[in-house]
Write a protein that holds these residues in place. Structure first.
Motif, PDB file in Angstrom:
ATOM      1  N   CYS A 136      32.848  35.037  36.432  1.00 51.18           N
ATOM      2  CA  CYS A 136      31.664  35.129  35.576  1.00 51.18           C
ATOM      3  C   CYS A 136      31.919  34.504  34.203  1.00 51.18           C
ATOM      4  O   CYS A 136      31.018  33.902  33.602  1.00 51.18           O
ATOM      5  CB  CYS A 136      31.241  36.590  35.427  1.00 51.18           C
ATOM      6  SG  CYS A 136      30.601  37.324  36.958  1.00 51.18           S
ATOM      7  N   ARG A 137      33.137  34.657  33.700  1.00 53.65           N
ATOM      8  CA  ARG A 137      33.479  34.025  32.429  1.00 53.65           C
ATOM      9  C   ARG A 137      33.346  32.515  32.526  1.00 53.65           C
ATOM     10  O   ARG A 137      32.782  31.859  31.653  1.00 53.65           O
ATOM     11  CB  ARG A 137      34.908  34.387  32.016  1.00 53.65           C
ATOM     12  CG  ARG A 137      35.079  35.795  31.481  1.00 53.65           C
ATOM     13  CD  ARG A 137      36.551  36.049  31.173  1.00 53.65           C
ATOM     14  NE  ARG A 137      36.785  37.418  30.751  1.00 53.65           N
ATOM     15  CZ  ARG A 137      36.704  37.840  29.489  1.00 53.65           C
ATOM     16  NH1 ARG A 137      36.387  36.986  28.545  1.00 53.65           N
ATOM     17  NH2 ARG A 137      36.941  39.096  29.195  1.00 53.65           N
ATOM     18  N   SER A 138      33.903  31.941  33.609  1.00 56.67           N
ATOM     19  CA  SER A 138      33.890  30.482  33.753  1.00 56.67           C
ATOM     20  C   SER A 138      32.474  29.952  33.942  1.00 56.67           C
ATOM     21  O   SER A 138      32.148  28.850  33.503  1.00 56.67           O
ATOM     22  CB  SER A 138      34.771  30.067  34.935  1.00 56.67           C
ATOM     23  OG  SER A 138      34.251  30.583  36.149  1.00 56.67           O
ATOM     24  N   ARG A 139      31.613  30.754  34.589  1.00 55.18           N
ATOM     25  CA  ARG A 139      30.227  30.330  34.829  1.00 55.18           C
ATOM     26  C   ARG A 139      29.295  30.766  33.711  1.00 55.18           C
ATOM     27  O   ARG A 139      28.100  30.485  33.750  1.00 55.18           O
ATOM     28  CB  ARG A 139      29.733  30.910  36.157  1.00 55.18           C
ATOM     29  CG  ARG A 139      30.490  30.385  37.368  1.00 55.18           C
ATOM     30  CD  ARG A 139      30.130  31.175  38.612  1.00 55.18           C
ATOM     31  NE  ARG A 139      28.722  31.033  38.974  1.00 55.18           N
ATOM     32  CZ  ARG A 139      28.231  30.126  39.821  1.00 55.18           C
ATOM     33  NH1 ARG A 139      29.066  29.273  40.407  1.00 55.18           N
ATOM     34  NH2 ARG A 139      26.943  30.068  40.110  1.00 55.18           N
ATOM     35  N   LYS A 140      29.863  31.490  32.737  1.00 56.00           N
ATOM     36  CA  LYS A 140      29.069  32.017  31.631  1.00 56.00           C
ATOM     37  C   LYS A 140      27.900  32.868  32.141  1.00 56.00           C
ATOM     38  O   LYS A 140      26.779  32.793  31.640  1.00 56.00           O
ATOM     39  CB  LYS A 140      28.566  30.887  30.724  1.00 56.00           C
ATOM     40  CG  LYS A 140      29.672  30.091  30.058  1.00 56.00           C
ATOM     41  CD  LYS A 140      29.109  29.141  29.038  1.00 56.00           C
ATOM     42  CE  LYS A 140      30.119  28.290  28.335  1.00 56.00           C
ATOM     43  NZ  LYS A 140      31.469  28.724  28.263  1.00 56.00           N
ATOM     44  N   SER A 141      28.194  33.637  33.186  1.00 62.88           N
ATOM     45  CA  SER A 141      27.196  34.524  33.771  1.00 62.88           C
ATOM     46  C   SER A 141      27.482  35.962  33.364  1.00 62.88           C
ATOM     47  O   SER A 141      28.630  36.325  33.105  1.00 62.88           O
ATOM     48  CB  SER A 141      27.214  34.418  35.305  1.00 62.88           C
ATOM     49  OG  SER A 141      26.951  33.097  35.721  1.00 62.88           O
ATOM     50  N   ARG A 142      26.415  36.772  33.333  1.00 61.57           N
ATOM     51  CA  ARG A 142      26.616  38.187  33.038  1.00 61.57           C
ATOM     52  C   ARG A 142      27.244  38.870  34.237  1.00 61.57           C
ATOM     53  O   ARG A 142      26.764  38.744  35.356  1.00 61.57           O
ATOM     54  CB  ARG A 142      25.290  38.853  32.684  1.00 61.57           C
ATOM     55  CG  ARG A 142      25.418  40.362  32.471  1.00 61.57           C
ATOM     56  CD  ARG A 142      24.224  40.953  31.804  1.00 61.57           C
ATOM     57  NE  ARG A 142      24.091  40.477  30.413  1.00 61.57           N
ATOM     58  CZ  ARG A 142      23.184  40.939  29.562  1.00 61.57           C
ATOM     59  NH1 ARG A 142      22.325  41.870  29.949  1.00 61.57           N
ATOM     60  NH2 ARG A 142      23.115  40.475  28.334  1.00 61.57           N
ATOM     61  N   CYS A 143      28.320  39.590  33.997  1.00 61.62           N
ATOM     62  CA  CYS A 143      29.052  40.263  35.067  1.00 61.62           C
ATOM     63  C   CYS A 143      28.657  41.735  35.078  1.00 61.62           C
ATOM     64  O   CYS A 143      28.579  42.371  34.019  1.00 61.62           O
ATOM     65  CB  CYS A 143      30.555  40.120  34.848  1.00 61.62           C
ATOM     66  SG  CYS A 143      31.576  40.853  36.135  1.00 61.62           S
ATOM     67  N   ASP A 144      28.408  42.283  36.289  1.00 61.76           N
ATOM     68  CA  ASP A 144      28.026  43.684  36.339  1.00 61.76           C
ATOM     69  C   ASP A 144      29.224  44.624  36.288  1.00 61.76           C
ATOM     70  O   ASP A 144      29.079  45.840  36.232  1.00 61.76           O
ATOM     71  CB  ASP A 144      27.177  43.978  37.579  1.00 61.76           C
ATOM     72  CG  ASP A 144      27.940  43.741  38.887  1.00 61.76           C
ATOM     73  OD1 ASP A 144      29.154  43.437  38.822  1.00 61.76           O
ATOM     74  OD2 ASP A 144      27.314  43.867  39.960  1.00 61.76           O
ATOM     75  N   GLY A 145      30.442  44.058  36.338  1.00 71.16           N
ATOM     76  CA  GLY A 145      31.649  44.859  36.165  1.00 71.16           C
ATOM     77  C   GLY A 145      32.028  45.716  37.342  1.00 71.16           C
ATOM     78  O   GLY A 145      32.921  46.556  37.236  1.00 71.16           O
ATOM     79  N   THR A 146      31.382  45.525  38.486  1.00 71.28           N
ATOM     80  CA  THR A 146      31.719  46.322  39.660  1.00 71.28           C
ATOM     81  C   THR A 146      33.117  45.966  40.159  1.00 71.28           C
ATOM     82  O   THR A 146      33.488  44.794  40.197  1.00 71.28           O
ATOM     83  CB  THR A 146      30.699  46.071  40.787  1.00 71.28           C
ATOM     84  OG1 THR A 146      29.390  46.362  40.287  1.00 71.28           O
ATOM     85  CG2 THR A 146      31.000  46.953  41.996  1.00 71.28           C
ATOM     86  N   LYS A 147      33.906  46.988  40.494  1.00 71.70           N
ATOM     87  CA  LYS A 147      35.250  46.767  41.018  1.00 71.70           C
ATOM     88  C   LYS A 147      35.361  47.352  42.415  1.00 71.70           C
ATOM     89  O   LYS A 147      34.709  48.352  42.716  1.00 71.70           O
ATOM     90  CB  LYS A 147      36.293  47.410  40.084  1.00 71.70           C
ATOM     91  CG  LYS A 147      36.348  46.753  38.718  1.00 71.70           C
ATOM     92  CD  LYS A 147      37.423  47.380  37.842  1.00 71.70           C
ATOM     93  CE  LYS A 147      37.463  46.718  36.479  1.00 71.70           C
ATOM     94  NZ  LYS A 147      38.492  47.297  35.603  1.00 71.70           N
ATOM     95  N   PRO A 148      36.122  46.739  43.314  1.00 68.92           N
ATOM     96  CA  PRO A 148      37.040  45.622  43.051  1.00 68.92           C
ATOM     97  C   PRO A 148      36.373  44.264  42.958  1.00 68.92           C
ATOM     98  O   PRO A 148      36.986  43.308  42.526  1.00 68.92           O
ATOM     99  CB  PRO A 148      37.988  45.665  44.257  1.00 68.92           C
ATOM    100  CG  PRO A 148      37.149  46.239  45.345  1.00 68.92           C
ATOM    101  CD  PRO A 148      36.258  47.247  44.706  1.00 68.92           C
ATOM    102  N   LYS A 149      35.069  44.123  43.381  1.00 65.87           N
ATOM    103  CA  LYS A 149      34.387  42.844  43.292  1.00 65.87           C
ATOM    104  C   LYS A 149      33.032  43.032  42.637  1.00 65.87           C
ATOM    105  O   LYS A 149      32.285  43.947  42.978  1.00 65.87           O
ATOM    106  CB  LYS A 149      34.199  42.219  44.685  1.00 65.87           C
ATOM    107  CG  LYS A 149      35.337  41.351  45.164  1.00 65.87           C
ATOM    108  CD  LYS A 149      34.924  40.518  46.375  1.00 65.87           C
ATOM    109  CE  LYS A 149      36.019  39.530  46.751  1.00 65.87           C
ATOM    110  NZ  LYS A 149      35.593  38.622  47.839  1.00 65.87           N
TER     111      LYS A 149
END
Length: 706
Positions: A136-149
């Motif tokens: 998400c960082r590389s795509r500059k997208s908002r990450c929902d932070g769900t783990k493990p994925k």
């Protein structure tokens, strides 16, 4: 309040232990079990001008020993927590002025090293992810932070990797990052508007992310090879740059902490007839002839091996802690079956015999000149096996080179020892790039080899301008040693670890001092230096108070019977001296500076620490096995400092208040001159040091009498 010299040891609630606990570790100290921790603050807090006095070196007891309140050590303590240090610094106004300490707050909620609970069964409402994954960082997208994925990685079928939580930046952190953030007003304020403030150079290192590493990523302690992310220096193996480490607990590439730099100070430079390039010691060691005996055909006497093995585990392994007493008999049997002529086991056994025999004769400075040093026959035999170890990249091959370097330190051959440490470093880097390369039963061993390499490389870099090996870049991925495992009935000695862990913490503090006070980016004025010095001294005090009781040396003015306490006390005062040494320079440069009460107090602390190192000069013999060369240069440094102080009206008055009689200083300096002369035959760099200190004393007495 820092420890005083009234004979009473500083006391802290964090260091208090019951009689039952002390009874379990008195004399030779039993090893803690595998789950012990040591709390030493993250260095990031220190690299700012506006330090509030925080930082901790508090030791935590292992879970299984909490009832006995036995202090212990862990990886988190060595790396520390900048957030905890920051929280403590904010409450530093409430810090008691006595030797006691306020109880540190709970780790919960303030330690960034501890992972948050990510149990999927608990729904923690939040507006957005506090940490985005790499995709998400590389795509500059908002990450929902769900783990493990996270959701995006699940949709893309990509590997979802999260960085560990960072530390929220405060005003002090922004000072460190001023060049990167291009905060124009701070640049003008610190670099132009306030020339006495801290100016950041164009190659200042970024803030380290090391403090945000999780304990789960630590080598050998519950790590999962499948989830391991290799950290390799951007320049490749064997390289070092400021940006490769981003860690102020490592030695800077350029610093003025070396002993001969004092010869450029006012007053002290008048004690020598000509200027000396600080590089002269390195040049002398480079031009030194090699050991001729290593070319001879090895011939060893194996009739007294049991005594030398016992001597090694009684008197040597405590310094290096790198030979497993539980697997020793197995190594010896393999070496014996090979006739001590091949294999890493043969090399290790021969080097242990060399170090064991050497330890049985006391300080090498007291051996008759031109006599073969004890252990040389075993070392020569081991040396003939080292070429085979040179091309091997096993953990045992690295151990062979480390033990060989240890014997060269005993012979006072620092540059040859450095060469072997560089080979050790290369092997370590190859092995540590992926944990799968290290067998599970050798992970404890490689951790100990790693820390030995880092400690002794730092010692050498403190005095010699040598290339950095690059091994420091893996520091965040290597756990602290926790205890060898094996059959107790097979043990030939004790696995003593307390000193080794204490030395790791102190060496990192010494490196921090070099970074913050003596590097090219350090502060120049006593005003800007004051909060940094206060913080470093506070951490040194906490380091002492966190030692296990059997290691806590008394602050009496007498010699100590325990060699471990003796060495730790000398190292303590050496650290304290270099923390406060810039104040001596300020007064030598301008006598009026001493009118400032804070400057006078700092000079008093520095001179007192110097005297405490020199007043019993033969006490240094306790650490001559690993530290003769380093200790000798420390002695020279502190003696030059005291000599310069006797030539200053204001500093000399402070000196007289620290000793019972005025002629005590002259006697101390005379004892130092005689002691260093004994070392002159051991090394060309020490021979020059002996000449310098002898000439300086002659010129000092002439100056005072004139």
């Amino acid at each position: 309040m820092s420890p005083s010299s009234n004979g009473d040891s500083p006391h802290s609630s964090t260091a208090t232990m019951t009689a039952a606990a002390s009874a379990t570790v008195v004399g030779r100290f039993p090893l803690p079990n595998r789950d012990f921790t040591i709390e030493v603050p993250s260095p990031q807090l220190l690299a700012q001008v506006q330090i509030n006095g925080g930082g901790v070196n508090s030791l935590k007891s292992p879970t299984s020993l909490k009832s006995a309140r036995t202090p212990s050590f862990s990886r988190e303590g060595i790396l520390g927590s900048a957030q905890k240090a920051r929280n403590l610094s904010q409450s530093s106004d409430n810090r008691p002025e006595s030797n006691g300490m306020q109880k540190a707050p709970s780790d919960e909620g303030i330690n960034p090293l501890k992972r948050r609970n990510t149990d999927a069964g608990v729904d923690y409402p939040r507006r957005r992810a506090t940490i985005a994954c790499e995709v998400c960082r590389s795509r500059k997208s908002r990450c929902d932070g769900t783990k493990p994925k996270c959701k995006l990685c699940t949709e893309l079928g990509a590997e979802c990797i999260y960085r560990e939580p960072g530390i929220k930046l405060d005003a002090g952190d922004k000072l460190i990052l001023e060049r990167l953030n291009r905060i124009e007003n701070l640049l003008q304020m610190n670099m132009v508007g306030h020339p006495n403030g801290m100016g950041m150079s164009h190659d200042s290192p970024n803030m380290s992310n090391g403090t945000a590493l999780s304990g789960d990523n630590l080598m050998g302690i519950g790590s999962n090879a499948a989830n391991f992310v290799s950290v390799i220096p951007s320049g490749g193996l064997g390289t070092w740059s400021a940006t490769a480490t981003n860690n102020i607990s490592t030695m800077p590439k350029v610093h003025t902490n070396a002993a001969l730099h004092l010869l450029q100070w006012p007053m002290i430079r008048d004690l020598v007839s000509r200027p000396y390039d600080p590089q002269i010691l390195l040049q002398l060691e480079m031009a030194r002839e090699p050991l001729h005996s290593l070319a001879k055909t090895p011939c060893v006497d194996l009739s007294n091996t049991n005594a030398y093995i016992e001597a090694y585990f009684d008197r040597v392994n405590i310094w290096y802690a790198c030979v497993n007493p539980y697997t020793w008999r197995s190594h010896y049997r393999i070496a014996l079956s090979n006739g001590f002529r091949e294999g890493p086991e043969s090399c290790i056994v021969l080097l242990v015999l060399a170090l064991g025999q050497a330890s049985s004769r006391g300080s090498i400075s007291r051996i008759v000149p031109h006599e073969d040093p004890p252990g040389l026959q075993y070392f020569t035999a081991a040396w003939s096996l080292l070429p085979g170890m040179m091309t091997s990249n096993s953990v045992l091959a690295a151990q062979c080179h480390l033990l060989a370097a240890a014997y060269l330190f005993y012979l006072v051959r620092p540059l040859e020892a450095w060469n072997l440490l560089c080979t050790t470093s290369t092997k370590l880097q190859l092995l540590l790039m992926a944990p799968s390369r290290v067998p599970a039963d050798q992970r404890e061993l490689i951790e100990r080899i790693y820390w030995n390499s880092l400690l002794f490389e730092s010692d050498l870099l403190a005095e010699l301008d040598l290339p950095h090996s690059g091994v420091v870049a893996f520091e965040e991925n290597v756990g602290l040693p926790c205890g060898f495992e094996g059959d107790e009935q097979e043990a030939v000695g004790r696995d003593e670890l307390w000193y080794f862990l204490a030395e790791i913490a102190l060496r990192r503090l010494l490196n921090r001092v070099s970074q913050l006070i003596y590097s090219k980016d350090s502060m120049a004025s006593t005003t800007s230096l004051e909060p940094v010095v206060a913080e470093l001294d506070f951490q040194l005090t906490q380091w002492y108070e966190s030692l296990p009781l059997p290691l806590q040396f008394p602050f009496t003015r007498t010699m100590l019977p325990d060699p471990v306490q003796t060495v730790l006390r000398l190292r303590f005062f050496a650290c304290r001296t270099i923390i406060y040494r810039p104040y001596i320079l300020a007064v030598l440069d301008n006598e009026q500076a001493v009118l400032d009460p804070s400057v006078r107090e700092a000079c008093t602390k520095c001179l007192e620490a110097s005297i405490r190192q020199l007043e019993h000069i033969t006490a240094h013999h306790a650490g001559h096995m690993p530290y003769l060369w380093q200790g000798a240069l420390s002695i020279v440094s502190q003696t030059l400092l005291v000599m310069g102080a006797t030539m200053s009206p204001s500093l000399s008055s402070i000196l007289w208040s620290l000793v019972p009689h005025r002629d005590t200083i002259d006697q101390i300096i005379n004892d130092v001159v005689m002691e260093i002369e004994r070392y002159a035959v051991l090394s060309p760099s020490l021979s020059l040091s002996a000449e310098i200190i002898k000439e300086a004393e002659v010129r000092r007495r002439t100056y005072l009498s004139g």
